[in-house]
Motif scaffolding. Structure first.
Motif, PDB file in Angstrom:
ATOM      1  N   SER A  89       2.222  10.834  20.269  1.00  0.00           N
ATOM      2  CA  SER A  89       2.418  11.176  18.856  1.00  0.00           C
ATOM      3  C   SER A  89       1.670  12.457  18.493  1.00  0.00           C
ATOM      4  CB  SER A  89       1.978  10.020  17.955  1.00  0.00           C
ATOM      5  OG  SER A  89       0.602   9.734  18.116  1.00  0.00           O
ATOM      6  N   LEU A  90       0.458  12.635  19.036  1.00  0.00           N
ATOM      7  CA  LEU A  90      -0.280  13.879  18.746  1.00  0.00           C
ATOM      8  C   LEU A  90       0.416  15.067  19.393  1.00  0.00           C
ATOM      9  CD1 LEU A  90      -2.745  15.031  17.313  1.00  0.00           C
ATOM     10  CD2 LEU A  90      -4.005  14.823  19.471  1.00  0.00           C
TER      11      LEU A  90
ATOM     12  N   HIS B  47       3.593  15.371  19.844  1.00  0.00           N
ATOM     13  CA  HIS B  47       4.737  15.701  18.996  1.00  0.00           C
ATOM     14  C   HIS B  47       4.286  16.403  17.719  1.00  0.00           C
ATOM     15  CE1 HIS B  47       8.604  15.423  16.976  1.00  0.00           C
ATOM     16  NE2 HIS B  47       7.964  14.962  15.922  1.00  0.00           N
ATOM     17  N   HIS B  48       3.207  15.923  17.127  1.00  0.00           N
ATOM     18  CA  HIS B  48       2.702  16.508  15.879  1.00  0.00           C
ATOM     19  C   HIS B  48       2.289  17.961  16.089  1.00  0.00           C
ATOM     20  CE1 HIS B  48       1.050  16.432  11.863  1.00  0.00           C
ATOM     21  NE2 HIS B  48      -0.151  16.795  12.310  1.00  0.00           N
ATOM     22  N   TRP B  49       1.734  18.252  17.246  1.00  0.00           N
ATOM     23  CA  TRP B  49       1.249  19.609  17.546  1.00  0.00           C
ATOM     24  C   TRP B  49       2.178  20.334  18.524  1.00  0.00           C
ATOM     25  CZ3 TRP B  49      -4.717  18.563  18.420  1.00  0.00           C
ATOM     26  CH2 TRP B  49      -5.327  18.415  17.166  1.00  0.00           C
TER      27      TRP B  49
ATOM     28  N   LEU C 196      -6.696  14.564  10.784  1.00  0.00           N
ATOM     29  CA  LEU C 196      -5.760  13.447  10.676  1.00  0.00           C
ATOM     30  C   LEU C 196      -6.524  12.162  10.380  1.00  0.00           C
ATOM     31  CD1 LEU C 196      -3.529  14.157  13.810  1.00  0.00           C
ATOM     32  CD2 LEU C 196      -2.892  14.576  11.423  1.00  0.00           C
TER      33      LEU C 196
ATOM     34  N   ARG D 122      -2.589   4.283  14.882  1.00  0.00           N
ATOM     35  CA  ARG D 122      -1.721   5.446  14.737  1.00  0.00           C
ATOM     36  C   ARG D 122      -2.440   6.545  13.970  1.00  0.00           C
ATOM     37  NH1 ARG D 122       3.906   4.327  15.400  1.00  0.00           N
ATOM     38  NH2 ARG D 122       4.061   6.605  15.348  1.00  0.00           N
ATOM     39  N   PHE D 123      -1.908   7.764  14.137  1.00  0.00           N
ATOM     40  CA  PHE D 123      -2.368   8.902  13.352  1.00  0.00           C
ATOM     41  C   PHE D 123      -1.520   9.030  12.092  1.00  0.00           C
ATOM     42  CE2 PHE D 123      -3.564  10.436  17.715  1.00  0.00           C
ATOM     43  CZ  PHE D 123      -4.938  10.441  17.502  1.00  0.00           C
ATOM     44  N   TYR D 124      -2.162   9.481  11.006  1.00  0.00           N
ATOM     45  CA  TYR D 124      -1.476   9.798   9.754  1.00  0.00           C
ATOM     46  C   TYR D 124      -1.920  11.186   9.312  1.00  0.00           C
ATOM     47  CZ  TYR D 124      -0.362   4.806   9.412  1.00  0.00           C
ATOM     48  OH  TYR D 124       0.110   3.539   9.645  1.00  0.00           O
ATOM     49  N   ASP D 125      -1.000  11.960   8.741  1.00  0.00           N
ATOM     50  CA  ASP D 125      -1.370  13.296   8.282  1.00  0.00           C
ATOM     51  C   ASP D 125      -2.178  13.199   6.989  1.00  0.00           C
ATOM     52  OD1 ASP D 125       0.334  13.055   6.095  1.00  0.00           O
ATOM     53  OD2 ASP D 125       1.938  14.232   6.968  1.00  0.00           O
TER      54      ASP D 125
ATOM     55  N   ASN E  73       1.323  10.462   5.679  1.00  0.00           N
ATOM     56  CA  ASN E  73       2.568  10.246   6.409  1.00  0.00           C
ATOM     57  C   ASN E  73       2.278   9.918   7.872  1.00  0.00           C
ATOM     58  OD1 ASN E  73       4.309  11.059   4.163  1.00  0.00           O
ATOM     59  ND2 ASN E  73       3.516  13.110   4.538  1.00  0.00           N
TER      60      ASN E  73
ATOM     61  N   VAL F 119       2.288   9.962  11.695  1.00  0.00           N
ATOM     62  CA  VAL F 119       2.570  10.952  12.739  1.00  0.00           C
ATOM     63  C   VAL F 119       3.507  10.295  13.750  1.00  0.00           C
ATOM     64  CG1 VAL F 119       1.571  12.321  14.612  1.00  0.00           C
ATOM     65  CG2 VAL F 119       0.403  12.183  12.396  1.00  0.00           C
TER      66      VAL F 119
END
Length: 290
Positions: free
Chosen positions: A47-48, A50-52, A180, A198-201, A205, A207
């Motif tokens: 997920s990180l 994809h986010h970055w 995050l 999970r990560f959230y912005d 939202n 991530v």
């Protein structure tokens, strides 16, 4: 995750190799505690990534050897963190392990350990001590995928000591290094339903993973297609209504024309009757004008 750490930990930079080795092992052959631990680790990494995806100045890894001293390599008893992120490094390098002397002395900026009954003590003591005193890792988090109450985090203060992070009203912890939130998410990963870390912005939202983002885009595309279809149907209905209104207006105009024609015909008939009457009066010697 099941390996022990050297104790006491070496000091940073005090035991580096004069000539760094090139044949370091990169796999201890031991799996993570459970499939859920493995899924949880990959979930954070993927997920990180994809986010970055548009950045090229970081590295994120997990369950890989992290070498930082000669003594640690000699013991070969420190398997790397379950998740770690290093900022300000080349993203595209192919790495089988992370060796501090190959990376300009860069230590992880963020570390997450996925605890279990057999590793919780070392994650909360020996590893935490190394990440604080030797690595100087800015943010350290621990979470047991089987215990939703287990999420904890620490941030390295100006005094170079870890200070506990206070969760917000959602129970989330802020990672200043990543920018995050870390929080729990109820859902299904690899057909296993659980409360996943999970990560959230910053706006809250989630991530997303690549697959989740693709699914979301497909849903958005479908919604847009449905909206476009609805708009087309509405436009068709409006066109049909306009046509009906035009036909009604044409019918009304035709009715008005017919009424006007009927009035004209009645007027002609009245004129004809008046002319016949006048003719009859004249035949009787009466002037109709008098």
């Amino acid at each position: 995750m099941t390996q022990s750490l050297p104790h006491p930990p070496p000091t940073a930079g005090a035991d580096f190799f004069p000539a760094p080795p090139t044949d370091l092992p990169y796999d201890d052959g031991e799996p993570l505690e459970t499939p859920r631990h493995r899924f949880a680790m990959n979930l954070l990494i993927d997920s990180l990534d994809h986010h970055w995806q548009h950045r090229n100045d970081y590295f994120v890894g997990g369950n890989m050897f992290l070498y930082y001293s000669a003594a640690q390599v000699k013991n070969q008893d420190f398997r790397g963190p379950d998740f770690f992120a290093v900022l300000g490094v080349e993203c595209q390098r192919d790495r089988k392990y992370w060796a501090i002397w190959d990376e300009g002395g860069k230590y992880p900026d963020v570390i997450i350990e996925l605890m279990s009954d057999s590793t919780a003590m070392i994650d909360l003591t020996t590893k935490k001590h190394i990440y604080e005193r030797t690595f100087k890792t800015a943010d350290y988090f621990v979470y047991d995928p089987y215990d939703p109450r287990s999420l904890q985090g620490w941030h390295l203060g100006e005094d170079q000591r870890y200070h506990p992070l206070t969760p917000d009203n959602r129970g989330w912890l802020w990672s200043a290094a990543l920018g995050l939130w870390l929080g729990l998410w109820q859902g299904e990963i690899h057909r296993e339903s659980a409360l996943w870390l999970r990560f959230y912005d910053p706006d809250g939202n989630l991530v997303l993973l690549d697959s989740e983002a693709a699914h979301q885009q497909a849903q958005q595309a479908q919604q847009q297609a449905e909206q476009a279809q609805q708009q087309a149907e509405q436009a068709q209905q409006q066109a049909e209504q306009a046509q009906q209104q035009a036909e009604q207006a044409q019918q009304q105009a035709e009715q008005e024309r017919q009424r006007a024609e009927q009035e004209r015909q009645r007027a002609e008939q009245e004129q004809q009757r008046a002319e016949r009457l006048a003719a009859q009066l004249r035949s009787l010697g009466i002037d109709p004008a008098e």
